[in-house]
Design a protein around this motif. Structure first.
Motif, PDB file in Angstrom:
ATOM      1  N   ILE A 101       0.853  -1.191   0.000  1.00 36.64           N
ATOM      2  CA  ILE A 101       0.000   0.000   0.000  1.00 36.64           C
ATOM      3  C   ILE A 101       0.891   1.244   0.000  1.00 36.64           C
ATOM      4  O   ILE A 101       1.597   1.508   0.968  1.00 36.64           O
ATOM      5  CB  ILE A 101      -0.916   0.046   1.249  1.00 36.64           C
ATOM      6  N   PRO A 102       0.887   2.041  -1.087  1.00 30.86           N
ATOM      7  CA  PRO A 102       1.642   3.302  -1.091  1.00 30.86           C
ATOM      8  C   PRO A 102       1.052   4.282  -0.084  1.00 30.86           C
ATOM      9  O   PRO A 102      -0.161   4.275   0.173  1.00 30.86           O
ATOM     10  CB  PRO A 102       1.478   3.819  -2.523  1.00 30.86           C
ATOM     11  N   ILE A 103       1.891   5.130   0.481  1.00 32.78           N
ATOM     12  CA  ILE A 103       1.434   6.075   1.512  1.00 32.78           C
ATOM     13  C   ILE A 103       0.348   7.002   0.982  1.00 32.78           C
ATOM     14  O   ILE A 103      -0.597   7.341   1.688  1.00 32.78           O
ATOM     15  CB  ILE A 103       2.626   6.898   2.054  1.00 32.78           C
ATOM     16  N   SER A 104       0.431   7.399  -0.314  1.00 30.30           N
ATOM     17  CA  SER A 104      -0.594   8.293  -0.867  1.00 30.30           C
ATOM     18  C   SER A 104      -1.957   7.626  -0.873  1.00 30.30           C
ATOM     19  O   SER A 104      -2.985   8.288  -0.933  1.00 30.30           O
ATOM     20  CB  SER A 104      -0.231   8.714  -2.289  1.00 30.30           C
ATOM     21  N   LEU A 119       0.925 -10.361   4.687  1.00 29.04           N
ATOM     22  CA  LEU A 119       1.928  -9.349   5.004  1.00 29.04           C
ATOM     23  C   LEU A 119       1.559  -8.062   4.279  1.00 29.04           C
ATOM     24  O   LEU A 119       1.593  -8.005   3.051  1.00 29.04           O
ATOM     25  CB  LEU A 119       3.311  -9.823   4.582  1.00 29.04           C
ATOM     26  N   ILE A 120       1.187  -7.032   5.036  1.00 23.58           N
ATOM     27  CA  ILE A 120       0.824  -5.742   4.455  1.00 23.58           C
ATOM     28  C   ILE A 120       1.981  -4.777   4.667  1.00 23.58           C
ATOM     29  O   ILE A 120       2.424  -4.560   5.794  1.00 23.58           O
ATOM     30  CB  ILE A 120      -0.462  -5.177   5.086  1.00 23.58           C
ATOM     31  N   SER A 121       2.474  -4.212   3.571  1.00 22.84           N
ATOM     32  CA  SER A 121       3.614  -3.305   3.627  1.00 22.84           C
ATOM     33  C   SER A 121       3.181  -1.927   3.152  1.00 22.84           C
ATOM     34  O   SER A 121       2.743  -1.764   2.008  1.00 22.84           O
ATOM     35  CB  SER A 121       4.743  -3.839   2.746  1.00 22.84           C
ATOM     36  N   VAL A 122       3.275  -0.932   4.029  1.00 24.73           N
ATOM     37  CA  VAL A 122       2.950   0.448   3.678  1.00 24.73           C
ATOM     38  C   VAL A 122       4.253   1.176   3.362  1.00 24.73           C
ATOM     39  O   VAL A 122       5.150   1.244   4.206  1.00 24.73           O
ATOM     40  CB  VAL A 122       2.199   1.163   4.823  1.00 24.73           C
ATOM     41  N   VAL A 123       4.370   1.698   2.145  1.00 27.71           N
ATOM     42  CA  VAL A 123       5.637   2.292   1.691  1.00 27.71           C
ATOM     43  C   VAL A 123       5.378   3.661   1.071  1.00 27.71           C
ATOM     44  O   VAL A 123       4.255   3.994   0.700  1.00 27.71           O
ATOM     45  CB  VAL A 123       6.326   1.385   0.649  1.00 27.71           C
ATOM     46  N   SER A 124       6.430   4.460   0.962  1.00 26.19           N
ATOM     47  CA  SER A 124       6.310   5.735   0.256  1.00 26.19           C
ATOM     48  C   SER A 124       6.070   5.459  -1.222  1.00 26.19           C
ATOM     49  O   SER A 124       6.452   4.400  -1.746  1.00 26.19           O
ATOM     50  CB  SER A 124       7.579   6.572   0.437  1.00 26.19           C
ATOM     51  N   ASP A 161       7.415   6.532  -3.935  1.00 30.01           N
ATOM     52  CA  ASP A 161       8.581   6.289  -4.777  1.00 30.01           C
ATOM     53  C   ASP A 161       9.353   5.032  -4.367  1.00 30.01           C
ATOM     54  O   ASP A 161      10.380   4.704  -4.959  1.00 30.01           O
ATOM     55  CB  ASP A 161       9.510   7.505  -4.773  1.00 30.01           C
ATOM     56  N   SER A 162       8.855   4.317  -3.355  1.00 25.51           N
ATOM     57  CA  SER A 162       9.527   3.088  -2.912  1.00 25.51           C
ATOM     58  C   SER A 162       8.710   1.841  -3.224  1.00 25.51           C
ATOM     59  O   SER A 162       9.074   0.739  -2.789  1.00 25.51           O
ATOM     60  CB  SER A 162       9.794   3.146  -1.402  1.00 25.51           C
ATOM     61  N   GLU A 163       7.621   1.999  -3.984  1.00 28.53           N
ATOM     62  CA  GLU A 163       6.764   0.843  -4.231  1.00 28.53           C
ATOM     63  C   GLU A 163       7.504  -0.234  -5.031  1.00 28.53           C
ATOM     64  O   GLU A 163       7.445  -1.419  -4.697  1.00 28.53           O
ATOM     65  CB  GLU A 163       5.486   1.261  -4.959  1.00 28.53           C
ATOM     66  N   GLU A 164       8.221   0.176  -6.084  1.00 26.84           N
ATOM     67  CA  GLU A 164       8.968  -0.807  -6.869  1.00 26.84           C
ATOM     68  C   GLU A 164      10.008  -1.504  -5.993  1.00 26.84           C
ATOM     69  O   GLU A 164      10.194  -2.722  -6.079  1.00 26.84           O
ATOM     70  CB  GLU A 164       9.655  -0.135  -8.063  1.00 26.84           C
TER      71      GLU A 164
END
Length: 349
Positions: free
Chosen positions: A65-68, A97-102, A104-107
């Motif tokens: 999940i991107p932060i936006s 496993l849910i990962s919340v990232v910025s 520009d860090s999704e890739e």
């Protein structure tokens, strides 16, 4: 209870029991049913870490999940989808496993999953028109299933989606059959594939009745209650207001309803409303009688289907697989015949 104790109870080898629990094809169906039934009766669950070591799998599915888009975490649609998927994961011994990232860090997050080997597959959310994540995941060799579709992506991929075009075409046709000609569309963000498909359905129904879509009646944005309220107030206060509104979310529909009522109008009589509601578990569309006429599709069921599809791919079924769900058009209290125009009386004298 250990695997050894459970195997002794059944009079089977530990290898046979383990393979039966893990779905290996060389185990007979009768043996598999015997083992699964006994496991349920005795409350036996295999040790996840041991199972992962035996199979070489992480026994986890990733969701990025991107932060936006972090509001997705509390969005009832995301919650229902992951609840449905989670039912399938847990029954097959998998974790989520849910990962919340910025943004520009999704890739990097997907590449990290491959490097760390901490997931066996990915569910991809909110696909765009030409989504670069699909060829990326194909290149990484990480099994994945898309919740939705990406219309202009040429790469092969597996997906589960609702027929958004047909759903919104049918909804618009219903309003046209009721005599409505000025129908507003309050859509989601139109870089998202689902929103583009919904507008296509809406426009197709209008064109079929020789009605040119009016850009002033078509709006896109975040599907929030506030958006529904503000746009409804603006649309209905305009010189030539719509007599019906078609919206992409029941959350938006609650704002539309509030805007209608604040103007002293009655929903279903003065202004008709149709929403896409996704049969949300904790956002019900009325009880015995639906409040809103709606195109309904269970997102929880979509989660189950996508999860099972992904586990099948992980188990060796190469795919790609496609599953298109049809939405049900359900009549509620929010629609009625188009109001008759108020007659114009010329001034005396």
């Amino acid at each position: 209870m250990t695997l050894k104790e459970f195997s002794n109870l059944l009079g089977l080898s530990q290898t046979t029991v383990s393979r039966a629990l893990n779905g290996y094809p060389e185990v007979s169906e009768a043996t598999r049913e015997k083992v699964l039934s006994a496991a349920k009766t005795h409350g036996y669950a295999p040790n996840t870490r041991a199972r992962a070591l035996a199979t070489g799998r992480a026994m986890a599915i990733g969701h990025v999940i991107p932060i936006s888009a972090k509001h997705e975490m509390v969005n009832p649609i995301f919650a229902d989808f992951t609840a449905g998927a989670g039912e399938v994961y847990s029954s097959n011994g998998y974790d989520m496993l849910i990962s919340v990232v910025s943004d520009d860090s999704e890739e990097e997050a997907y590449r990290s999953f491959v490097t760390k080997r901490n997931v066996d597959g990915i569910i991809l959310h909110a696909p765009q028109l030409d989504d670069p994540r699909i060829p990326l995941l194909n290149a990484l060799g990480l099994p994945f299933v898309v919740h939705g579709r990406s219309s202009q992506t040429g790469a092969p991929y597996s997906w589960v989606d609702v027929n958004n075009t047909r759903a919104f075409q049918r909804a618009t046709e219903l309003l046209l059959d009721l005599g409505h000609k000025r129908i507003a569309l309050l859509n989601g963000l139109e870089h998202m594939d689902f929103a583009i498909r919904r507008r296509m359905g809406y426009e197709a129904a209008l064109h079929a009745r020789s009605i040119t879509p009016d850009p002033a009646l078509m709006h896109t944005g975040e599907m929030t209650e506030a958006q529904g309220h503000d746009l409804t107030r603006a649309l209905l206060s305009a010189p030539n207001p719509p007599t019906a509104i078609l919206v992409s979310s029941i959350i938006t529909a609650t704002g539309v309803r509030r805007g209608i009522e604040e103007l002293g109008l009655i929903m279903g009589r003065d202004v008709s409303l149709i929403t896409h509601d996704d049969e949300l578990s904790y956002f019900r569309n009325g009880a015995d009688v639906p409040v809103y006429t709606a195109t309904r599709s269970s997102v929880r069921a979509a989660g189950r289907i996508a999860a099972q599809m992904l586990l099948d791919i992980i188990a060796g079924d190469p795919g790609p697989h496609e599953h298109l769900l049809e939405a049900e058009l359900t009549l509620g209290l929010s629609t009625g015949p188009a109001p008759r125009p108020t007659p114009h009386h010329p001034p005396d004298g």
